[in-house]
Scaffold this motif. Sequence first.
Motif, mmCIF file in Angstrom:
data_model
loop_
_atom_site.group_PDB
_atom_site.id
_atom_site.type_symbol
_atom_site.label_atom_id
_atom_site.label_comp_id
_atom_site.label_asym_id
_atom_site.label_seq_id
_atom_site.Cartn_x
_atom_site.Cartn_y
_atom_site.Cartn_z
ATOM 1 N N GLN A 1 -9.966 1.181 10.805
ATOM 2 C CA GLN A 1 -9.373 -0.029 11.350
ATOM 3 C C GLN A 1 -10.339 -1.187 11.534
ATOM 4 O O GLN A 1 -9.908 -2.291 11.851
ATOM 5 N N VAL A 2 -11.646 -0.964 11.351
ATOM 6 C CA VAL A 2 -12.578 -2.080 11.463
ATOM 7 C C VAL A 2 -12.224 -3.168 10.456
ATOM 8 O O VAL A 2 -12.494 -4.352 10.669
ATOM 9 N N LEU A 3 -11.558 -2.781 9.381
ATOM 10 C CA LEU A 3 -11.143 -3.750 8.362
ATOM 11 C C LEU A 3 -10.253 -4.842 8.951
ATOM 12 O O LEU A 3 -10.370 -6.014 8.583
ATOM 13 N N GLU B 1 -2.865 -8.652 -0.492
ATOM 14 C CA GLU B 1 -4.126 -8.028 -0.913
ATOM 15 C C GLU B 1 -4.866 -7.451 0.286
ATOM 16 O O GLU B 1 -5.431 -6.352 0.216
ATOM 17 N N LEU B 2 -4.865 -8.176 1.401
ATOM 18 C CA LEU B 2 -5.467 -7.637 2.610
ATOM 19 C C LEU B 2 -4.745 -6.367 3.041
ATOM 20 O O LEU B 2 -5.374 -5.369 3.433
ATOM 21 N N ALA B 3 -3.415 -6.383 2.969
ATOM 22 C CA ALA B 3 -2.630 -5.212 3.356
ATOM 23 C C ALA B 3 -2.938 -4.023 2.456
ATOM 24 O O ALA B 3 -2.969 -2.875 2.907
ATOM 25 N N SER B 4 -3.203 -4.280 1.169
ATOM 26 C CA SER B 4 -3.494 -3.181 0.246
ATOM 27 C C SER B 4 -4.801 -2.480 0.612
ATOM 28 O O SER B 4 -4.949 -1.271 0.392
ATOM 29 N N LEU B 5 -5.755 -3.218 1.170
ATOM 30 C CA LEU B 5 -7.014 -2.598 1.588
ATOM 31 C C LEU B 5 -6.799 -1.642 2.749
ATOM 32 O O LEU B 5 -7.547 -0.660 2.913
ATOM 33 N N THR B 6 -5.788 -1.905 3.562
ATOM 34 C CA THR B 6 -5.427 -0.989 4.643
ATOM 35 C C THR B 6 -4.580 0.157 4.130
ATOM 36 O O THR B 6 -4.828 1.333 4.430
ATOM 37 N N ALA C 1 -14.048 1.386 -2.432
ATOM 38 C CA ALA C 1 -14.690 2.011 -1.271
ATOM 39 C C ALA C 1 -13.652 2.484 -0.270
ATOM 40 O O ALA C 1 -13.772 3.569 0.306
ATOM 41 N N ARG C 2 -12.617 1.670 -0.078
ATOM 42 C CA ARG C 2 -11.554 2.068 0.848
ATOM 43 C C ARG C 2 -10.781 3.267 0.315
ATOM 44 O O ARG C 2 -10.296 4.108 1.090
ATOM 45 N N PHE C 3 -10.670 3.371 -0.994
ATOM 46 C CA PHE C 3 -10.070 4.550 -1.611
ATOM 47 C C PHE C 3 -10.842 5.806 -1.195
ATOM 48 O O PHE C 3 -10.254 6.827 -0.818
ATOM 49 N N LEU C 4 -12.184 5.735 -1.241
ATOM 50 C CA LEU C 4 -12.999 6.886 -0.863
ATOM 51 C C LEU C 4 -12.911 7.180 0.632
ATOM 52 O O LEU C 4 -12.972 8.341 1.045
ATOM 53 N N VAL C 5 -12.774 6.136 1.434
ATOM 54 C CA VAL C 5 -12.557 6.350 2.867
ATOM 55 C C VAL C 5 -11.287 7.176 3.077
ATOM 56 O O VAL C 5 -11.259 8.122 3.876
ATOM 57 N N LEU D 1 3.080 2.672 4.599
ATOM 58 C CA LEU D 1 4.228 1.828 4.276
ATOM 59 C C LEU D 1 4.330 0.626 5.212
ATOM 60 O O LEU D 1 4.609 -0.500 4.768
ATOM 61 N N GLY D 2 4.102 0.846 6.511
ATOM 62 C CA GLY D 2 4.287 -0.222 7.489
ATOM 63 C C GLY D 2 3.458 -1.470 7.234
ATOM 64 O O GLY D 2 4.016 -2.564 7.033
ATOM 65 N N PRO D 3 2.123 -1.375 7.240
ATOM 66 C CA PRO D 3 1.302 -2.575 7.023
ATOM 67 C C PRO D 3 1.560 -3.248 5.680
ATOM 68 O O PRO D 3 1.540 -4.479 5.576
ATOM 69 N N PHE D 4 1.812 -2.455 4.632
ATOM 70 C CA PHE D 4 2.010 -3.025 3.301
ATOM 71 C C PHE D 4 3.313 -3.812 3.220
ATOM 72 O O PHE D 4 3.354 -4.939 2.704
ATOM 73 N N ILE D 5 4.402 -3.227 3.748
ATOM 74 C CA ILE D 5 5.691 -3.917 3.708
ATOM 75 C C ILE D 5 5.649 -5.195 4.543
ATOM 76 O O ILE D 5 6.159 -6.249 4.134
ATOM 77 N N VAL D 6 5.016 -5.124 5.704
ATOM 78 C CA VAL D 6 4.911 -6.310 6.543
ATOM 79 C C VAL D 6 4.053 -7.377 5.858
ATOM 80 O O VAL D 6 4.333 -8.577 5.957
ATOM 81 N N GLY D 7 3.014 -6.950 5.135
ATOM 82 C CA GLY D 7 2.207 -7.909 4.390
ATOM 83 C C GLY D 7 3.022 -8.639 3.335
ATOM 84 O O GLY D 7 2.897 -9.865 3.163
#
Length: 458
Positions: free
Chosen positions: A56-58, A75-80, A133-137, A400-406
């Motif tokens: 969540q630091v992102l 795009e920001l939502a996709s990183l989450t 990098a987020r994928f690896l996280v 699903l939540g953050p992406f749909i809201v984005g």
Amino acid sequence: MGTPISALPSPDLSSSDRSSPSAITASPRPTRRRIYPWLVFALTFGLLISDYMSRQVLSAVFPFLKAEWSLADSELASLTSIVALMVGLLTLPLSLIADRWGRVRSLVVMAVLWSIATLLCAIATNYEQMLGARFLVGVGEAAYGSVGIALVLSVFAPRVHATLSGAFMAGGSFGSVLGVALGGVIAVHLGWRWSFAAMAVFGLLLVALFRLVVTEHKVAQHCVDDIGPSGEVAGDAAPAARRAPVSSLFTNPAVLCAYAGGGLQMFTAAVLLSWTPSFFNRFYGLTPDKAGLAAAGIVLLIGSGMVVCGFITDRVGRTDIRRKWLSAIAFCVISLVCLAVGFGLSAGTLQVALICLGGFFAAGSSGPTAAMVANLTHSSVRASAMGTLTVANNLLGLALGPFIVGILADRLGLREALQLSPLVYVGAIVALAVGYRLHARGVQKLATLATRPVGGAR
């Protein structure tokens, strides 16, 4: 007449009894049994906090990435969402591996991987590298929640499972609080890259301590869940022949309802975790560090609510376990009303108050649903059962939540998107209500599975 008791010879520990571990450790064992489970909980909980700090630091550095790389909200939502997506896809297979390879060893490998991946986030130079990098996280964090909670529940009695489940899962919120709050402050004063680096270092230090204290052997010695009629311990210490089939995770209708209800009730909680920093930044004019602190307060309420709601659920369900379903439904209804009304209001004290109240109950059903999954599945596949719940939580909620809201925010505006997000609770309420009706049948199905002869569950 028989020999007087006082005349009986005292045990001679110089004989073979002296070599018996039970003879030597009989006195201190009760104390160790009380302390060690809480030590396991504390360290596993600490790593969960590290997990969510890295995840969540992102959110705290969204404004910096948006400005530096000219990113859209989607795009920001996709990183989450990429993290939650990988958790959803990999949790079940990795949980199955952990049930067989060893839960403690698996947790150590996961924590090392996500910490190193967070370091890679700190050195990313563009959106594509950050996404990788987020994928690896996400790969590293995939099964930590399910395996970690299975490890914790294995050393505690079932009567406190809802409380422990709620408290453990609340570690995600507490970690999010620290990640967002500290990440925002560090980003403002040192730069956003140092925000990721700090989270990574904390994770590596904590996993080293975990590795020194928690071992498979000690956990097996303190395993207390599912004591059979003859006193044998099932769970981590159970022989392989007594394992339940993996198919049992999906053939109990009540458990399927718990999966669905648990996943859907996480949708709005995940939205709050990801988007409240941006909400306070855009609609209340707060700087990124102050917006992060304000959002951290909401996230702290989410975590506190998970603990309190889990405690309430155990008390409500003490005489009738089916009441745990009803408490989960009540928490969803409260959050639905408060958040839908709150985000519809204009900026002000009343809006913040309703968002805070809705946030407190936003993930309150997490403990009850996890307790239902634990109570309706065999202990030999407990990590896999929690893994399935984690899949539902991530695919239906956290991803699903953050992406749909984005996506909705790009088209309707952020406040309007946030106002619509609580409607997903309706689906959670329906699933939990059906689970309540099917609970008795689910218990009977589990009892049939538990009484099969050894080898008969293949």
